[in-house]
Design an enzyme around this catalytic site. Structure first.
Site, PDB file in Angstrom:
ATOM      1  N   GLY A  30      69.317  49.961  15.503  1.00 35.36           N
ATOM      2  CA  GLY A  30      68.202  50.860  15.201  1.00 35.36           C
ATOM      3  C   GLY A  30      68.470  52.257  15.747  1.00 35.36           C
ATOM      4  O   GLY A  30      68.103  53.266  15.144  1.00 35.36           O
ATOM      5  N   ASN A  31      69.180  52.327  16.884  1.00 33.16           N
ATOM      6  CA  ASN A  31      69.480  53.627  17.504  1.00 33.16           C
ATOM      7  C   ASN A  31      70.720  54.277  16.891  1.00 33.16           C
ATOM      8  O   ASN A  31      71.119  55.360  17.287  1.00 33.16           O
ATOM      9  CB  ASN A  31      69.632  53.496  19.020  1.00 33.16           C
ATOM     10  CG  ASN A  31      70.543  52.353  19.393  1.00 33.16           C
ATOM     11  OD1 ASN A  31      71.238  51.802  18.536  1.00 33.16           O
ATOM     12  ND2 ASN A  31      70.531  51.973  20.649  1.00 33.16           N
ATOM     13  N   LYS A 148      61.614  44.217  28.077  1.00 33.23           N
ATOM     14  CA  LYS A 148      62.135  45.125  27.052  1.00 33.23           C
ATOM     15  C   LYS A 148      61.277  46.397  27.000  1.00 33.23           C
ATOM     16  O   LYS A 148      60.098  46.356  26.651  1.00 33.23           O
ATOM     17  CB  LYS A 148      62.103  44.407  25.699  1.00 33.23           C
ATOM     18  CG  LYS A 148      62.372  45.291  24.500  1.00 33.23           C
ATOM     19  CD  LYS A 148      63.839  45.404  24.191  1.00 33.23           C
ATOM     20  CE  LYS A 148      64.063  46.284  22.968  1.00 33.23           C
ATOM     21  NZ  LYS A 148      65.460  46.761  22.909  1.00 33.23           N
ATOM     22  N   LYS A 232      67.756  42.179  18.556  1.00 35.98           N
ATOM     23  CA  LYS A 232      68.337  42.117  17.214  1.00 35.98           C
ATOM     24  C   LYS A 232      69.735  41.526  17.215  1.00 35.98           C
ATOM     25  O   LYS A 232      70.140  40.869  16.257  1.00 35.98           O
ATOM     26  CB  LYS A 232      68.249  43.503  16.588  1.00 35.98           C
ATOM     27  CG  LYS A 232      69.386  43.965  15.742  1.00 35.98           C
ATOM     28  CD  LYS A 232      70.451  44.585  16.554  1.00 35.98           C
ATOM     29  CE  LYS A 232      71.516  45.372  15.994  1.00 35.98           C
ATOM     30  NZ  LYS A 232      72.264  46.031  17.071  1.00 35.98           N
ATOM     31  N   LYS A 294      74.786  42.346  23.416  1.00 36.35           N
ATOM     32  CA  LYS A 294      75.771  42.411  22.328  1.00 36.35           C
ATOM     33  C   LYS A 294      76.946  41.482  22.617  1.00 36.35           C
ATOM     34  O   LYS A 294      77.368  40.697  21.772  1.00 36.35           O
ATOM     35  CB  LYS A 294      76.249  43.852  22.122  1.00 36.35           C
ATOM     36  CG  LYS A 294      75.172  44.765  21.573  1.00 36.35           C
ATOM     37  CD  LYS A 294      75.627  46.207  21.487  1.00 36.35           C
ATOM     38  CE  LYS A 294      74.602  47.092  20.803  1.00 36.35           C
ATOM     39  NZ  LYS A 294      73.201  46.881  21.194  1.00 36.35           N
TER      40      LYS A 294
END
Lengths: 333, 333
Positions: A30-31, A148, A232, A294
């Site tokens: 998203g970033n 978060k 995500k 990640k």
């Protein structure tokens, strides 16, 4: 490239299917779509998605079968700010509804720009974004310990006032900035798994589980949304496992993974084997809420049948697939 | 009802397809999901969708094949207000992006509540909401003459100030209230037509073209969003024609269609034939931007292969299908 057999295949395909090459789940950060130095206008986000589309179409033209997902951190942050500031005039929507809104908007951006880029190469391939619910456990410890960060930064005074007035939980970061924190529970099941799979089998380019998916829990009378944001990368990994993908490609705003990040001993990594990735993770080389999830997603993917996990930037996705940029993680060298 | 053969079929179906009965496009009014007397909280909208889901599952259990679409009038109005009020903090999104956001949110509400109601009846049927772009003509006269009101009401002073400060067009209604008006161009093509069709052929319950669809025009370098709102009934009609539906069911907040509405000579209509519907339309019985586009959609549907068009309320959808409520329009009696 124009003579690439897979391009030709796609070009001439009458039933509009993707080529039958390796299956990749591409996760757009998203970033990377709304970058930290940008204010996040419509034009900026469309332009970033356009650039990403160019790279992803290169991957498709090389014969890979692509399924996509995306983050929504900055976008859901903006929706949350809009809901807060307009709260007197419009009843604010909870995070599950905002997550659904971000899936619609970002899915639309991706759908439009992928279609535009594909048609430039005469590839007639339908692109489809699916509203996706992802089930989490009501008993997930994250609900007791929200971590978060989301939305705007506050000073301590503002934060304390907000916590008195509302049920919001605020936490201070390493730079003494306060922000709302929300639960980030583990995704356990993609509710729309079957339709995602069947549309991929149809050969369509599927965008799903946007923003990690709309977080829902199962109650005795059915599914119900919850105030949370699912990571995500965890959901991208789950999606990759569900659809038996060969490759998980996580596209973010850093080119490669580093050890001892931001220290004099910083070392960029081009290739890593699973064993080492797990070792470095255990040694705490990767930042909480940033590189750590990640790497964890890359590890989980490889340990559940995946062949290769790659972390790279949105704008060099194709060279990352070729091993010319980014960090590639495999079981063995 | 439990012994309904179609329920059994659905229950026992291993490939999770809908029954093979008549094909219906059900169009839920945005103002039936967020009703004018409500403030539009999350809870209110979910509760309304829950009620609608009960009715629509009755229709599915009776053996019809259902595809769904929905309006977004009040919801996109609220998004527009949030974007305006938070404009200093967050770059406002244009209407195509807001339309996409509303597709995500309302699609999620429908998807969740339909799944919940279906599972109460042990019907294992996937529900899928598709982000849908609908192409309009850049040359559509609506762009020169915006007429669709959106967002909050203003007094004349406020309206004039807004028109001086911004490029917004404001118009006064019959009750001397001023409101922003936006173009409502004719839908000419559903961009995601093929994926909608193929998912319906898969037997899934498809939700598509929400809010009339995200309005896009075709430029030489591809699709591009435009500041407009497409009438959801026109798009529902187009969707019905594209998927060769037998029945178009428009669910709104009035029980039936009336002649001489709001006059001493008001007469409720249970059944109409196409010829009369066209006559009454020509005579101006139906209100602009309200009942008129619905009647027009019903007429267009019948003139393009549809068998039956029905207008009724969200909460009596099943009895409307049976002809026990609502207004049914057919080619002949």
């Amino acid at each position: 490239m124009n003579k690439n057999p897979n391009t030709e295949k796609a070009k001439m395909s009458t039933d509009r299917k993707q080529a039958s090459g390796k299956k990749i789940v591409v996760a757009l950060g998203g970033n990377a779509i709304l970058q930290s130095h940008q204010s996040g206008t419509y034009e900026e986000q469309i332009a970033n998605v356009k650039k990403a589309a160019k790279e992803i179409v290169k991957i498709i033209r090389a014969g890979y079968r692509v399924a996509m997902t995306h983050g929504n951190g900055p976008q859901i942050g903006n929706l949350y700010i809009q809901n807060s500031l307009a709260g007197e005039a419009v009843p604010p929507m909870p995070l599950d509804a905002c997550s659904a809104q971000s899936q619609g908007m970002i899915g639309y951006f991706i759908q439009q720009e992928m279609l535009n880029e594909l048609s430039k190469h005469n590839i007639d391939l339908p692109v489809i974004s699916l509203v996706t619910q992802v089930q989490v456990k009501a008993s997930d410890p994250a609900f007791k310990n929200p971590e978060k960060p989301i939305g705007p930064f506050h000073n301590q005074k503002e934060a304390e006032l907000l916590m008195q007035k509302t049920s919001l939980v605020m936490k201070e970061d390493s730079r003494k900035r306060w922000r709302r924190v929300v639960p980030s529970p583990e995704p356990i099941h993609i509710v729309e798994k079957e339709v995602i799979k069947s549309n991929i089998e149809q050969g369509y380019l599927v965008v799903a589980s946007g923003g990690g998916g709309i977080p829902v829990i199962k109650k005795k009378d059915g599914l119900m949304g919850v105030e949370a944001v699912i990571d995500k990368d965890r959901s991208a990994c789950r999606m990759g496992i569900e659809i038996n993908a060969d490759i998980l490609l996580i596209l973010t705003d850093v080119d490669r993974v580093a050890l001892n990040f931001n220290t004099p001993k910083q070392k960029w990594i081009d290739r890593m084997i699973l064993k080492d990735a797990k070792k470095y993770l255990a040694q705490g080389h990767f930042k909480e809420g940033s590189m750590k999830p990640k790497i964890q997603a890359c590890i989980d993917f490889l340990e559940n049948g995946g062949e290769k996990s790659i972390i790279g930037t949105l704008f060099s996705a194709y060279s990352a697939i070729q091993g010319k940029s980014g960090t590639t993680i495999t079981k063995e060298l």
